[in-house]
Design a protein around this motif. Structure first.
Motif, PDB file in Angstrom:
ATOM      1  N   VAL A  50       0.838  -1.199   0.000  1.00  0.00           N
ATOM      2  CA  VAL A  50       0.000   0.000   0.000  1.00  0.00           C
ATOM      3  C   VAL A  50       0.871   1.246   0.000  1.00  0.00           C
ATOM      4  O   VAL A  50       0.614   2.212  -0.731  1.00  0.00           O
ATOM      5  CB  VAL A  50      -0.940  -0.014   1.223  1.00  0.00           C
ATOM      6  CG1 VAL A  50      -1.635   1.320   1.363  1.00  0.00           C
ATOM      7  CG2 VAL A  50      -1.942  -1.138   1.097  1.00  0.00           C
ATOM      8  N   LEU A  51       1.958   1.217   0.806  1.00  0.00           N
ATOM      9  CA  LEU A  51       2.840   2.383   0.873  1.00  0.00           C
ATOM     10  C   LEU A  51       3.472   2.656  -0.482  1.00  0.00           C
ATOM     11  O   LEU A  51       3.488   3.798  -0.955  1.00  0.00           O
ATOM     12  CB  LEU A  51       3.934   2.150   1.928  1.00  0.00           C
ATOM     13  CG  LEU A  51       3.464   2.300   3.372  1.00  0.00           C
ATOM     14  CD1 LEU A  51       4.608   2.030   4.345  1.00  0.00           C
ATOM     15  CD2 LEU A  51       2.904   3.695   3.603  1.00  0.00           C
TER      16      LEU A  51
ATOM     17  N   LEU B  91     -12.500   5.374  -1.319  1.00  0.00           N
ATOM     18  CA  LEU B  91     -12.625   4.980  -2.723  1.00  0.00           C
ATOM     19  C   LEU B  91     -11.259   4.665  -3.319  1.00  0.00           C
ATOM     20  O   LEU B  91     -11.106   3.765  -4.136  1.00  0.00           O
ATOM     21  CB  LEU B  91     -13.265   6.144  -3.482  1.00  0.00           C
ATOM     22  CG  LEU B  91     -13.894   5.878  -4.822  1.00  0.00           C
ATOM     23  CD1 LEU B  91     -15.056   4.930  -4.655  1.00  0.00           C
ATOM     24  CD2 LEU B  91     -14.358   7.182  -5.423  1.00  0.00           C
ATOM     25  N   MET B  92     -10.263   5.458  -2.900  1.00  0.00           N
ATOM     26  CA  MET B  92      -8.930   5.310  -3.466  1.00  0.00           C
ATOM     27  C   MET B  92      -8.123   4.209  -2.778  1.00  0.00           C
ATOM     28  O   MET B  92      -7.199   3.668  -3.357  1.00  0.00           O
ATOM     29  CB  MET B  92      -8.158   6.630  -3.338  1.00  0.00           C
ATOM     30  CG  MET B  92      -8.797   7.803  -4.027  1.00  0.00           C
ATOM     31  SD  MET B  92      -8.690   7.676  -5.817  1.00  0.00           S
ATOM     32  CE  MET B  92      -6.985   8.144  -6.086  1.00  0.00           C
ATOM     33  N   LEU B  93      -8.448   3.935  -1.542  1.00  0.00           N
ATOM     34  CA  LEU B  93      -7.635   3.013  -0.754  1.00  0.00           C
ATOM     35  C   LEU B  93      -7.787   1.584  -1.270  1.00  0.00           C
ATOM     36  O   LEU B  93      -8.879   1.114  -1.496  1.00  0.00           O
ATOM     37  CB  LEU B  93      -8.046   3.090   0.716  1.00  0.00           C
ATOM     38  CG  LEU B  93      -6.881   3.014   1.685  1.00  0.00           C
ATOM     39  CD1 LEU B  93      -5.949   4.185   1.489  1.00  0.00           C
ATOM     40  CD2 LEU B  93      -7.386   2.952   3.100  1.00  0.00           C
ATOM     41  N   PRO B  94      -6.657   0.900  -1.457  1.00  0.00           N
ATOM     42  CA  PRO B  94      -6.733  -0.455  -1.982  1.00  0.00           C
ATOM     43  C   PRO B  94      -7.323  -1.427  -0.961  1.00  0.00           C
ATOM     44  O   PRO B  94      -7.150  -1.247   0.239  1.00  0.00           O
ATOM     45  CB  PRO B  94      -5.273  -0.804  -2.258  1.00  0.00           C
ATOM     46  CG  PRO B  94      -4.511   0.088  -1.358  1.00  0.00           C
ATOM     47  CD  PRO B  94      -5.297   1.331  -1.205  1.00  0.00           C
ATOM     48  N   PRO B  95      -8.036  -2.440  -1.437  1.00  0.00           N
ATOM     49  CA  PRO B  95      -8.656  -3.408  -0.530  1.00  0.00           C
ATOM     50  C   PRO B  95      -7.632  -4.184   0.305  1.00  0.00           C
ATOM     51  O   PRO B  95      -7.995  -4.732   1.333  1.00  0.00           O
ATOM     52  CB  PRO B  95      -9.410  -4.349  -1.470  1.00  0.00           C
ATOM     53  CG  PRO B  95      -8.882  -4.085  -2.823  1.00  0.00           C
ATOM     54  CD  PRO B  95      -8.343  -2.698  -2.821  1.00  0.00           C
ATOM     55  N   GLN B  96      -6.353  -4.177  -0.146  1.00  0.00           N
ATOM     56  CA  GLN B  96      -5.347  -4.912   0.619  1.00  0.00           C
ATOM     57  C   GLN B  96      -5.288  -4.460   2.058  1.00  0.00           C
ATOM     58  O   GLN B  96      -4.934  -5.230   2.948  1.00  0.00           O
ATOM     59  CB  GLN B  96      -3.961  -4.715  -0.008  1.00  0.00           C
ATOM     60  CG  GLN B  96      -3.532  -5.825  -0.922  1.00  0.00           C
ATOM     61  CD  GLN B  96      -4.341  -5.810  -2.202  1.00  0.00           C
ATOM     62  OE1 GLN B  96      -4.878  -4.762  -2.562  1.00  0.00           O
ATOM     63  NE2 GLN B  96      -4.454  -6.934  -2.867  1.00  0.00           N
ATOM     64  N   VAL B  97      -5.642  -3.185   2.291  1.00  0.00           N
ATOM     65  CA  VAL B  97      -5.599  -2.657   3.651  1.00  0.00           C
ATOM     66  C   VAL B  97      -6.515  -3.464   4.562  1.00  0.00           C
ATOM     67  O   VAL B  97      -6.178  -3.781   5.686  1.00  0.00           O
ATOM     68  CB  VAL B  97      -6.025  -1.172   3.660  1.00  0.00           C
ATOM     69  CG1 VAL B  97      -6.191  -0.676   5.069  1.00  0.00           C
ATOM     70  CG2 VAL B  97      -5.007  -0.347   2.920  1.00  0.00           C
ATOM     71  N   SER B  98      -7.683  -3.816   4.030  1.00  0.00           N
ATOM     72  CA  SER B  98      -8.667  -4.404   4.942  1.00  0.00           C
ATOM     73  C   SER B  98      -8.756  -5.920   4.857  1.00  0.00           C
ATOM     74  O   SER B  98      -9.255  -6.548   5.780  1.00  0.00           O
ATOM     75  CB  SER B  98     -10.043  -3.793   4.638  1.00  0.00           C
ATOM     76  OG  SER B  98     -10.359  -4.007   3.291  1.00  0.00           O
TER      77      SER B  98
END
Lengths: 318, 293
Positions: free
Chosen positions: A297-298, B131-138
């Motif tokens: 992500v970073l 909206l911009m944040l990738p799903p990998q975060v969650s």
């Protein structure tokens, strides 16, 4: 009701409604409607991010998943991946893959958008229909048919290439070599990504006033010059959005690779998303997987940030 | 009128030969490009349809046209795999999730567009970030949460999150709600409507196209979704949705490409039907996200 009374009635409540609106704004209604949004912010965004960071500092395997308690290990997950040569290979591969996919998508998307703008309305409708159909196609469907077309024994691609005397492609396995394997994967990804870019860009193009093009042409600008100096600057905002979105999407490509390799991709087919998935959900190293996901992500944020800044700067310089 | 007088203005109006020839060439280039692009985008669909009608042996030969047409493939497929179960699971996931997206996102979009309150812009910013944040975060933390609740292996982890709002739908609906003239809402307020009633009676009716687009996108997204079903129900075949089932079908029937393509076509059929029924809403929806800023 006569026109006169109608006017009076209309004038009075305007005041009243303004007052009521002011009261409502301070009242509970907006906050009640807002409750779901608060949950979005809190539960769906903030909390997982916090948990992800927490998990990345823990040893969290199957035993920890059952007892629901991670074991704090400090930075060990990070030192492990940073000293792992595989991590660096995967990172490099993912960046290269993203760069190739985004460039190809934007290039062909732009060309098709320009083509759409030049066609008659019937042809345009036909092409748009085809594009939206591709856009709506489930990824499993597109992967299945592309696998069938590049099948090493009976695929139509090998057959056609051999017939065209492009070389002997009988029993040519496109996945034997990682580079040509990723070529096929890129084809599927770009094929599926072009419609959104093309249609959005076409919609933006149709908003550009025709007079601007005409003026440029009268001044003797060529087609390329009109695009470079008139169309492009006007489309820049939408271009920035599309490129950033494409970077975000292509950086995390998972399905196409996973399904094409039958759910068992070998090491040389790992992209960041697959690496993180395998470490978490196949090897059950959730802590390590979290560290990889966070790094990913970073990197993604840094890349899109620099890209956007570059574009904005280029715009200011002109 | 003499012939000379008739031809003179005509000749003057006609562009010189070089220009005409260039225009003709440009038109030819445009249309050949169009045909190339169309073939590139539609050929795969032709291959699905043609292969689905062949016998197994014919699919492995170099003939491209089915001979004879084997419609029985579409019957055989049903006995090879539990298609009905996949269809029911998909319908449940798609239906409940779409309902959830609508119920949860419409009020938020309304509050973000037509009501004025402190912190509104901040919340909208969060929606944009989401909206911009990738799903990998969650993905990983949310999986751990569902594991805590012992719901991994069911369809609930796929359905419940959509009842908590969906950033993309909120964004799209907000953009549309902003285009509704304030006078309509004021008229309803004058008549004594509360905000909730305005939302359900006035806004919902005016925003039908946008709501249709959001519902379409949600149905399509859930129908095409492969990653989350793989994660949560990949190990429990009883809960497989069509996308997971179809990818397994190909692995199991390696050389029976005709059956795989028949199954592929059956899975694609709802999307195609939906697409032709709601083509306008599709294109409008795609344009809505891009242009109206």
């Amino acid at each position: 009701m006569s026109a006169e009374t109608g006017l009076r009635v209309a004038a009075e409540p305007t005041l009243l409604s303004a007052r009521r609106r002011a009261r409502l704004t301070r009242g509970a209604a907006p906050y009640a409607l807002l409750a779901p949004a608060t949950i979005v912010v809190g539960a769906v965004l903030g909390y997982p991010l916090y948990l992800l960071v927490q998990l990345s500092f823990q040893k969290y395997g199957l035993p920890q998943l059952l007892t629901h308690h991670g074991e704090w290990t400090g930075l060990s997950n990070y030192t492990r991946i940073l000293h792992d040569s595989q991590f660096w290979h995967v990172l490099l591969r993912t960046v290269t893959f993203t760069a190739a996919n985004v460039s190809l998508t934007m290039l062909f998307g732009t060309l098709i958008a320009l083509l759409l703008a030049r066609l008659g309305s019937f042809m345009r409708l036909l092409l748009t229909t085809g594009l939206v159909l591709v856009w709506a196609t489930p990824v499993v469907v597109s992967v299945n048919v592309w696998l069938w077309m590049v099948d090493y024994e009976f695929g139509v691609l090998n057959w056609t290439l051999t017939k065209l005397h492009a070389g002997n492609f009988v029993h040519h396995d496109w996945f034997a070599n990682t580079l040509s394997g990723f070529g096929v994967i890129t084809a599927v990804v770009v094929w599926g990504a072009i419609p959104f870019v093309a249609i959005t860009l076409y919609a933006a193009l149709s908003q550009v006033p025709e007079e601007l093009h005409e003026a440029a042409r009268i001044d003797g600008a060529s087609f390329v010059q009109v695009f470079r100096f008139v169309t492009m600057p006007l489309l820049k905002p939408i271009f920035i959005i599309l490129v950033s979105l494409s970077i975000i999407w292509d950086f995390q490509v998972f399905n196409q690779v996973w399904i094409m390799r039958d759910g068992r991709p070998t090491n040389d087919y790992y992209l960041m998303s697959i690496y993180s998935f395998v470490e978490s959900f196949r090897v059950s190293e959730y802590g390590l997987g979290s560290a990889i996901a966070l790094t990913m992500v970073l990197v993604m944020l840094v890349v899109s940030f620099f890209y956007v800044r570059q574009m904005v700067r280029a715009g200011e310089a002109e | 009128m003499t012939t000379a007088a008739a031809t003179a203005p005509l000749a003057r109006r006609k562009p010189p030969l070089a220009v005409r020839r260039r225009r003709f060439l440009v038109a030819v280039a445009n249309h050949s490009l169009l045909i190339a692009v169309a073939v590139l985008f539609l050929a795969p669909f032709a291959f699905i349809a043609l292969t689905a009608l062949m016998s197994t042996n014919q699919a492995l030969s170099s003939h491209l046209w089915p001979q004879p047409f084997r419609w029985s493939n579409f019957v055989d497929v049903w006995s090879k795999a539990p298609l009905l179960r996949w269809a029911l699971n998909t319908a449940m996931y798609s239906g409940l999730a779409t309902l959830g997206v609508l119920v949860s996102s419409i009020p938020v979009a309304y509050a973000l567009s037509r009501l004025r309150w402190r912190g509104r812009d901040a919340v909208f910013l969060v929606v944009l970030v989401a909206l911009m944040l990738p799903p990998q975060v969650s993905v990983i933390p949310v999986y751990v949460l569902w594991a805590k609740l012992h719901l991994v292996g069911t369809l609930w982890p796929l359905i419940i999150p959509s009842w908590l709002g969906d950033a993309f739908s909120i964004f799209l609906l907000r953009q549309f709600f902003l285009t509704i003239p304030e006078e309509y809402l004021d008229a309803a307020r004058v008549d004594g409507c509360g905000e909730l009633r305005i939302l359900t009676t006035v806004v919902l009716r005016l925003a039908k196209p946008a709501i249709a687009a959001v519902a379409l996108f949600s149905i399509l997204y859930t129908f095409n979704d492969y990653f989350l079903p793989l994660l949560y129900v990949g190990e429990s075949p009883h809960h497989w949705v069509a996308s997971i089932g179809l990818s397994q079908f190909r692995s199991l029937h390696q050389v029976q490409w005709n059956l795989t393509m028949a199954a592929t076509l059956l899975v694609m059929a709802p999307v195609i039907v939906l697409f032709f029924l709601a083509q306008k809403a599709f294109v409008e929806g795609v344009t809505l996200t891009g242009v109206k800023g």
